[in-house]
Design an enzyme around this catalytic site. Structure first.
Site, PDB file in Angstrom:
ATOM      1  CG  HIS A   1      -1.887   0.970   1.126  1.00 56.86           C
ATOM      2  ND1 HIS A   1      -3.146   0.746   2.020  1.00 56.86           N
ATOM      3  CD2 HIS A   1      -2.240   2.212   0.577  1.00 56.86           C
ATOM      4  CE1 HIS A   1      -3.835   2.097   1.836  1.00 56.86           C
ATOM      5  NE2 HIS A   1      -3.204   2.810   0.978  1.00 56.86           N
TER       6      HIS A   1
ATOM      7  CG  HIS B   1      -1.061   6.658  -1.904  1.00 56.92           C
ATOM      8  ND1 HIS B   1      -2.285   6.793  -2.763  1.00 56.92           N
ATOM      9  CD2 HIS B   1      -1.415   6.154  -0.604  1.00 56.92           C
ATOM     10  CE1 HIS B   1      -3.335   6.101  -1.665  1.00 56.92           C
ATOM     11  NE2 HIS B   1      -2.933   5.674  -0.579  1.00 56.92           N
ATOM     12  CG  PHE B   2       5.705   5.274  -5.081  1.00 53.82           C
ATOM     13  CD1 PHE B   2       5.585   5.615  -3.751  1.00 53.82           C
ATOM     14  CD2 PHE B   2       6.452   4.341  -5.671  1.00 53.82           C
ATOM     15  CE1 PHE B   2       6.433   4.809  -2.831  1.00 53.82           C
ATOM     16  CE2 PHE B   2       7.170   3.500  -4.665  1.00 53.82           C
ATOM     17  CZ  PHE B   2       6.997   3.843  -3.317  1.00 53.82           C
ATOM     18  NE  ARG B   3       0.588  11.509  -2.643  1.00 56.67           N
ATOM     19  CZ  ARG B   3      -0.215  11.069  -1.980  1.00 56.67           C
ATOM     20  NH1 ARG B   3      -1.398  10.640  -2.671  1.00 56.67           N
ATOM     21  NH2 ARG B   3      -0.561  11.235  -0.576  1.00 56.67           N
TER      22      ARG B   3
ATOM     23  CG  ASN C   1      -4.891   8.090  -4.661  1.00 58.15           C
ATOM     24  OD1 ASN C   1      -3.737   7.652  -4.612  1.00 58.15           O
ATOM     25  ND2 ASN C   1      -5.218   8.781  -3.577  1.00 58.15           N
TER      26      ASN C   1
ATOM     27  CE  LYS D   1      -7.963   1.790  -1.052  1.00 56.16           C
ATOM     28  NZ  LYS D   1      -6.770   2.840  -1.001  1.00 56.16           N
TER      29      LYS D   1
ATOM     30  CG  HIS E   1     -10.348   4.205   2.648  1.00 56.36           C
ATOM     31  ND1 HIS E   1      -9.214   4.823   2.871  1.00 56.36           N
ATOM     32  CD2 HIS E   1     -11.011   4.678   3.643  1.00 56.36           C
ATOM     33  CE1 HIS E   1      -9.428   5.877   3.765  1.00 56.36           C
ATOM     34  NE2 HIS E   1     -10.491   5.745   4.164  1.00 56.36           N
TER      35      HIS E   1
ATOM     36  CG  HIS F   1      -5.860   2.334   5.887  1.00 53.48           C
ATOM     37  ND1 HIS F   1      -7.274   2.152   5.765  1.00 53.48           N
ATOM     38  CD2 HIS F   1      -5.700   3.012   4.728  1.00 53.48           C
ATOM     39  CE1 HIS F   1      -7.866   2.640   4.942  1.00 53.48           C
ATOM     40  NE2 HIS F   1      -6.891   3.096   3.992  1.00 53.48           N
TER      41      HIS F   1
ATOM     42  CG  ASP G   1      -2.205   4.506   3.427  1.00 49.61           C
ATOM     43  OD1 ASP G   1      -2.142   4.911   2.277  1.00 49.61           O
ATOM     44  OD2 ASP G   1      -3.427   4.843   3.915  1.00 49.61           O
TER      45      ASP G   1
HETATM   46  O1  DOR Z   1      -4.603   9.581   4.376  1.00 48.29           O
HETATM   47  C1  DOR Z   1      -4.909   9.317   3.305  1.00 48.29           C
HETATM   48  N1  DOR Z   1      -4.293   9.633   2.366  1.00 48.29           N
HETATM   49  N2  DOR Z   1      -6.007   8.287   3.083  1.00 48.29           N
HETATM   50  C2  DOR Z   1      -6.013   7.814   1.990  1.00 48.29           C
HETATM   51  O2  DOR Z   1      -7.024   7.017   1.813  1.00 48.29           O
HETATM   52  C3  DOR Z   1      -5.668   8.419   0.828  1.00 48.29           C
HETATM   53  C4  DOR Z   1      -4.012   8.881   1.096  1.00 48.29           C
HETATM   54  C5  DOR Z   1      -3.498   9.818  -0.113  1.00 48.29           C
HETATM   55  O3  DOR Z   1      -3.615   9.552  -1.150  1.00 48.29           O
HETATM   56  O4  DOR Z   1      -2.950  10.772   0.453  1.00 48.29           O
HETATM   57 ZN    ZN Z   2      -3.909   4.661   0.912  1.00 47.94          ZN
HETATM   58 ZN    ZN Z   3      -7.190   4.422   2.399  1.00 47.00          ZN
END
Ligand code: DOR
Ligand code: ZN
Ligand code: ZN
Length: 411
Positions: free
Chosen positions: A55, A57-59, A89, A137, A165, A211, A277
């Site tokens: 899990h 998020h490398f953006r 996302n 997801k 989530h 999480h 996360d």
């Molecule tokens: O705190 C969070 N940040 N929860 C999420 O579900 C998304 C994540 C994000 O992409 O920043």
């Molecule tokens: Zn996440």
């Molecule tokens: Zn999440």
């Protein structure tokens, strides 16, 4: 053998002096003594399977000012993670096969570690995406019950795992928040408990709940066919942590009682895995509480922090190896996370005596901060992926693009 790695091997719950023989990036043999073209002798140091962070998020693409696939994956490598699963996302959202393929190209060009990619479960192309993605997801708070069940049904047919989530927005309170305690009030334990209950009652295969953060959620997870995850921040931080907007995250940080219940559930296996996360935001985005972006970084600190806690026996080494290496690989069908014949030769090496105080300036994420400042960690002295040294002596040894897509289920 192309390469033989020798030292104190973690093998099925025991630490045994021995050798791992590697050929074509895979583990070929595990024996007391092995001969090879090249030998790495780590002496008394501990050798275990590298971690899989299910899990992150490398953006990339879309928000590369916070992180990109090269900085995120470099951070992973230094933290002993050989494979990350990246969330959908990004911008554009990964909800079509075309967007998926574009993102795959970006990650292939930049990654230092192997990776899988999630597709967004709120998509009209689930069947096609199911043929190429590592998993789906679902952001359950985005959907009403009918849509949620419909998408879970479609995903079930693909055979891929769906990471959920679990928070029900019907239990959120619209309010201005100016501290962690307010934020918890705005997204109470009940919101998580009720959504997890709903999802479990839908009885779908291959559901993984992300999480877990509320103590009330834990009972629902016992013997019900879903797998689940906890993050280091939900284990170690709470509303009394001195973090202000930096500690704003979804689901929210809760109380010390929740922390302790989560540790128990992780130790006894009710919660299956630990994932970071890793959700980097810039410090600029973490200033004023109500406006702050939710999320904390963590891909580089997860395994080092867990290794530190094996030293004071807060958790056993075998539980950590299972929760960070073996089980995430199993849940997502990866050929990683185990020292056994046929597995990808992903190994990490620890000198357990060498613990460090964590500070942001030693880490490699682009965001430049950590919620775990001053926590202790034991960082790997070497990270090996598919038989190649990726990190050694605090230096990255491969080029961006070394990392391969690991999303195919192995036969
Ligand atoms: O705190 C969070 N940040 N929860 C999420 O579900 C998304 C994540 C994000 O992409 O920043
Ligand atoms: Zn996440
Ligand atoms: Zn999440």
């Amino acid at each position: 053998m192309d390469l033989v790695v020798e030292g104190n091997l973690y093998l099925k719950g025991e630490i045994i002096k021995g050798c791992v023989g590697i050929e074509d990036g895979k583990i070929k043999a595990v024996k007391k003594i092995l001969k090879g073209d090249e030998k790495l002798d780590f002496g008394e140091k501990l050798i275990m399977p590298a971690g899989v962070d299910a899990h992150v998020h490398f953006r990339d693409p879309g928000f590369t000012y916070k992180e990109d696939f090269s900085t995120g994956s470099m951070s992973a490598a230094f933290g002993g993670i050989s494979c990350v699963l990246d969330m959908p996302n990004t911008k554009p959202k990964v909800n079509t096969a075309n967007v998926f393929k574009e993102k795959l190209g970006i990650a292939k060009g930049k990654s230092y570690v192997d990776f899988g990619l999630y597709a967004d479960g709120n998509s009209d192309e689930i069947e096609n995406l199911g043929k190429i993605c590592t998993g789906f997801k679902i952001y359950s708070y985005e959907m009403d019950d009918n849509l949620l069940e419909k998408k879970l049904n479609e995903i079930e047919k693909t055979g891929k795992t769906v990471a959920v989530h679990g928070e029900d927005k019907n239990f959120f309170r619209e309010m201005k928040t100016s501290n962690l305690s307010d934020y918890l009030h705005s997204r109470p334990n009940e919101a998580e408990e009720k959504m997890i209950q709903k999802i479990v009652s839908m009885n779908k295969k291959n559901v993984h709940i992300c999480h877990i953060s509320a103590k009330e959620s834990i009972n629902i997870l016992k013997n019900n066919g879903v797998t689940s995850e906890v993050t280091p921040h939900h284990l170690l931080l709470n509303i009394d942590s001195d973090l202000g907007p930096k500690g704003k995250v979804n689901p929210p940080l809760r109380t010390e009682k929740d922390n302790e219940a989560l540790w128990d559930a992780l130790r006894n296996g009710t919660i299956d895995i630990v994932a970071s996360d890793h959700a980097p935001h810039t410090l600029e985005e973490k200033q004023e509480f109500d406006d702050a972006s939710p999320g904390v970084p963590g891909v580089e600190t997860t395994l080092p922090i867990m290794m530190y806690f094996t030293k004071n026996e807060k958790i056993s080494l075998s539980r950590v190896v299972n929760a960070v290496c073996e089980k995430p690989s199993e849940i997502f069908g990866l050929n990683k996370g185990k020292i056994k014949e046929g597995s990808d030769a992903d190994l990490i090496v620890f000198d357990l005596k060498n613990e460090k105080k964590i500070s942001a300036n030693m880490l490699h994420s682009k965001c430049g901060w950590t919620p775990f400042e001053n926590f202790h960690g034991v960082f790997p002295v070497c990270t090996i992926i598919r038989g190649e040294i990726v990190v050694e002596n605090n230096e990255i040894m491969v080029n961006p693009g070394f990392g391969k897509f690991a999303g195919e289920k192995y036969a």
